[in-house]
Design a protein around this motif. Structure first.
Motif, PDB file in Angstrom:
ATOM      1  N   ARG A  32      20.605 102.234  41.527  1.00  0.00           N
ATOM      2  CA  ARG A  32      22.063 102.214  41.571  1.00  0.00           C
ATOM      3  C   ARG A  32      22.526 101.131  42.531  1.00  0.00           C
ATOM      4  NH1 ARG A  32      24.164 105.339  45.980  1.00  0.00           N
ATOM      5  NH2 ARG A  32      22.485 106.212  47.257  1.00  0.00           N
ATOM      6  N   VAL A  33      23.761 100.688  42.333  1.00  0.00           N
ATOM      7  CA  VAL A  33      24.354  99.693  43.225  1.00  0.00           C
ATOM      8  C   VAL A  33      24.787 100.402  44.506  1.00  0.00           C
ATOM      9  CG1 VAL A  33      26.212  98.022  43.541  1.00  0.00           C
ATOM     10  CG2 VAL A  33      25.144  98.299  41.285  1.00  0.00           C
ATOM     11  N   VAL A  34      24.271  99.945  45.656  1.00  0.00           N
ATOM     12  CA  VAL A  34      24.604 100.597  46.922  1.00  0.00           C
ATOM     13  C   VAL A  34      25.405  99.685  47.847  1.00  0.00           C
ATOM     14  CG1 VAL A  34      22.618 102.138  46.819  1.00  0.00           C
ATOM     15  CG2 VAL A  34      22.384  99.912  47.955  1.00  0.00           C
ATOM     16  N   GLY A  35      25.591  98.421  47.460  1.00  0.00           N
ATOM     17  CA  GLY A  35      26.371  97.525  48.304  1.00  0.00           C
ATOM     18  C   GLY A  35      26.741  96.258  47.570  1.00  0.00           C
ATOM     19  N   THR A  36      27.874  95.673  47.933  1.00  0.00           N
ATOM     20  CA  THR A  36      28.308  94.399  47.344  1.00  0.00           C
ATOM     21  C   THR A  36      28.799  93.492  48.455  1.00  0.00           C
ATOM     22  OG1 THR A  36      30.606  95.075  46.988  1.00  0.00           O
ATOM     23  CG2 THR A  36      29.032  95.589  45.233  1.00  0.00           C
ATOM     24  N   GLU A  37      28.615  92.201  48.264  1.00  0.00           N
ATOM     25  CA  GLU A  37      29.043  91.215  49.254  1.00  0.00           C
ATOM     26  C   GLU A  37      29.483  89.949  48.530  1.00  0.00           C
ATOM     27  OE1 GLU A  37      27.076  88.439  52.794  1.00  0.00           O
ATOM     28  OE2 GLU A  37      25.957  90.149  51.977  1.00  0.00           O
ATOM     29  N   GLN A  49      26.894  89.204  45.727  1.00  0.00           N
ATOM     30  CA  GLN A  49      25.532  89.701  45.887  1.00  0.00           C
ATOM     31  C   GLN A  49      25.562  91.219  45.824  1.00  0.00           C
ATOM     32  OE1 GLN A  49      22.663  88.120  48.980  1.00  0.00           O
ATOM     33  NE2 GLN A  49      23.045  90.149  49.839  1.00  0.00           N
ATOM     34  N   LEU A  50      24.720  91.789  44.980  1.00  0.00           N
ATOM     35  CA  LEU A  50      24.666  93.235  44.810  1.00  0.00           C
ATOM     36  C   LEU A  50      23.365  93.761  45.409  1.00  0.00           C
ATOM     37  CD1 LEU A  50      25.778  93.454  41.067  1.00  0.00           C
ATOM     38  CD2 LEU A  50      27.210  93.246  43.109  1.00  0.00           C
ATOM     39  N   VAL A  63      22.591  88.966  41.747  1.00  0.00           N
ATOM     40  CA  VAL A  63      23.800  88.161  41.924  1.00  0.00           C
ATOM     41  C   VAL A  63      24.629  88.255  40.650  1.00  0.00           C
ATOM     42  CG1 VAL A  63      24.718  85.836  42.259  1.00  0.00           C
ATOM     43  CG2 VAL A  63      22.749  86.603  43.597  1.00  0.00           C
ATOM     44  N   LEU A  64      25.926  88.471  40.829  1.00  0.00           N
ATOM     45  CA  LEU A  64      26.861  88.604  39.706  1.00  0.00           C
ATOM     46  C   LEU A  64      27.845  87.443  39.732  1.00  0.00           C
ATOM     47  CD1 LEU A  64      28.157  90.408  37.422  1.00  0.00           C
ATOM     48  CD2 LEU A  64      29.575  91.387  39.258  1.00  0.00           C
ATOM     49  N   ARG A  65      27.935  86.722  38.607  1.00  0.00           N
ATOM     50  CA  ARG A  65      28.952  85.681  38.444  1.00  0.00           C
ATOM     51  C   ARG A  65      30.005  86.191  37.473  1.00  0.00           C
ATOM     52  NH1 ARG A  65      28.852  80.178  38.611  1.00  0.00           N
ATOM     53  NH2 ARG A  65      26.592  79.987  38.477  1.00  0.00           N
ATOM     54  N   SER A  66      31.280  86.094  37.877  1.00  0.00           N
ATOM     55  CA  SER A  66      32.376  86.476  36.987  1.00  0.00           C
ATOM     56  C   SER A  66      33.430  85.385  36.988  1.00  0.00           C
ATOM     57  CB  SER A  66      33.014  87.803  37.431  1.00  0.00           C
ATOM     58  OG  SER A  66      32.106  88.879  37.292  1.00  0.00           O
ATOM     59  N   PHE A  67      33.810  84.934  35.799  1.00  0.00           N
ATOM     60  CA  PHE A  67      34.901  83.976  35.672  1.00  0.00           C
ATOM     61  C   PHE A  67      36.214  84.752  35.569  1.00  0.00           C
ATOM     62  CE2 PHE A  67      31.737  80.909  33.687  1.00  0.00           C
ATOM     63  CZ  PHE A  67      31.742  80.053  34.778  1.00  0.00           C
TER      64      PHE A  67
END
Length: 325
Positions: A32-37, A49-50, A63-67
């Motif tokens: 699970r995702v426990v943190g985002t930066e 950064q997840l 790493v997540l890229r969103s336009f």
């Protein structure tokens, strides 16, 4: 070097609900995702950064890229699929890139078009320290990229400006800029095509610069492959040269082409051909000085005001016109 607004990463916020649900579906059972930066320094996208909690109690990072900017949302399907194809192509080669996890290029499941990839160690380095050591590393890395021979070529490069679109910065030497525009007004020189990153510059190269390392800086990976193209090696060299000139001064822009050839790279045969490609890239920055300067300032280069970048650009264009072949 295409239009759009600069993303305000400081207010980017947490990962949006639909996107977070999509990310969660890409994880292994029990993760699970426990943190985002928020990751800073990028220009065209939200980068995060997840931190992923694993079944054994450990963590790993993605790493997540969103336009989110309307201009890039409109072009996201092409850009993100191009990056996905490039990451798949380069995995296992001599070019270290993030591993592709998933892509939702048309935002069918996410709020915005997104790409999920593995996290690479290292960080971007934009200051002047150890620059003399980093420039040859950048050049060797670019030679390695140009040695890639894809079975299917990416799209042919697109120029980011034209002679008629060039508007010199305030206070620029008008005669020099007119002469520079006339150079790129001519038909593009013939070239032997190569696989191009197309946005190869210090902001897209990760370095290990840990104080404990006695061997000096080393490259740990190359990121941001949304502009991958087919075209002349000179164009990638020109883009990195322009960025170095604006970040560190015109002399470093001139130095990079030399470093590329010292690393075994082959540039256009004549001085006029090389000048064409270098000016084609450099002149495109005239309309985007603030666009590139803002993330550099956020990354710690507070002295790089829009005006300072424009002055360096003006000096670099003059240096290109004055440089011997």
């Amino acid at each position: 070097m295409t239009g759009g607004t600069v993303i305000d990463h400081e207010e980017a916020g947490a990962v949006r609900p639909l996107t977070l649900a999509w990310v969660s579906r890409q994880l292994d059972v029990g993760e699970r995702v426990v943190g985002t930066e928020a990751l800073h320094g990028g220009i065209t996208a939200e980068m995060r950064q997840l931190t992923i909690g694993t079944r054994d109690g450990g963590t790993r990072r993605l790493v997540l890229r969103s336009f989110v900017d309307p201009y890039f949302v409109e072009h996201a399907e092409d850009l993100l699929n191009r990056e996905a194809d490039s990451l798949a192509l380069l995995t296992g080669t001599d070019v270290t890139v993030p591993g592709l996890v998933a892509v939702d290029a048309t935002a069918e499941q996410c709020e915005y078009p997104s790409l999920l990839m593995s996290h690479l160690p290292g960080r971007t380095v934009l200051d002047d320290k150890e620059l003399e050591a980093r420039v040859p590393l950048l050049a060797r890395q670019l030679v390695t990229i140009h040695a890639v021979r894809p079975a299917d070529r990416p799209q042919v490069y697109k120029a980011w400006t034209t002679a008629d679109a060039v508007v010199p910065p305030l206070g620029a030497e008008q005669v020099a800029w007119a002469a520079a525009a006339d150079v790129i007004r001519k038909p593009a020189p013939r070239y032997e095509g190569r696989f191009l990153h197309r946005d190869f510059q210090p902001g897209n190269v990760l370095f290990d610069v840990s104080p404990s390392s006695t061997a000096g800086p080393r490259i740990t990976g190359v990121v941001d492959w949304v502009q991958t193209s087919w075209g002349p090696p000179d164009l990638d060299v020109a883009h990195c040269s322009s960025n170095l000139a604006l970040l560190h001064g015109p002399a470093w822009g001139l130095r990079f082409a030399e470093a590329y050839e010292e690393a075994g790279g082959v540039l256009a045969a004549t001085a006029n051909e090389r000048l064409y490609w270098r000016l084609l890239d450099a002149l495109a920055f005239a309309a985007d000085a603030e666009w590139v300067a803002r993330p550099w300032r956020r990354a710690g280069r507070a002295e790089l005001t829009t005006r300072a970048v424009e002055e360096r650009l003006d000096a670099y264009v003059a240096a290109l016109l004055d440089a011997p072949g």
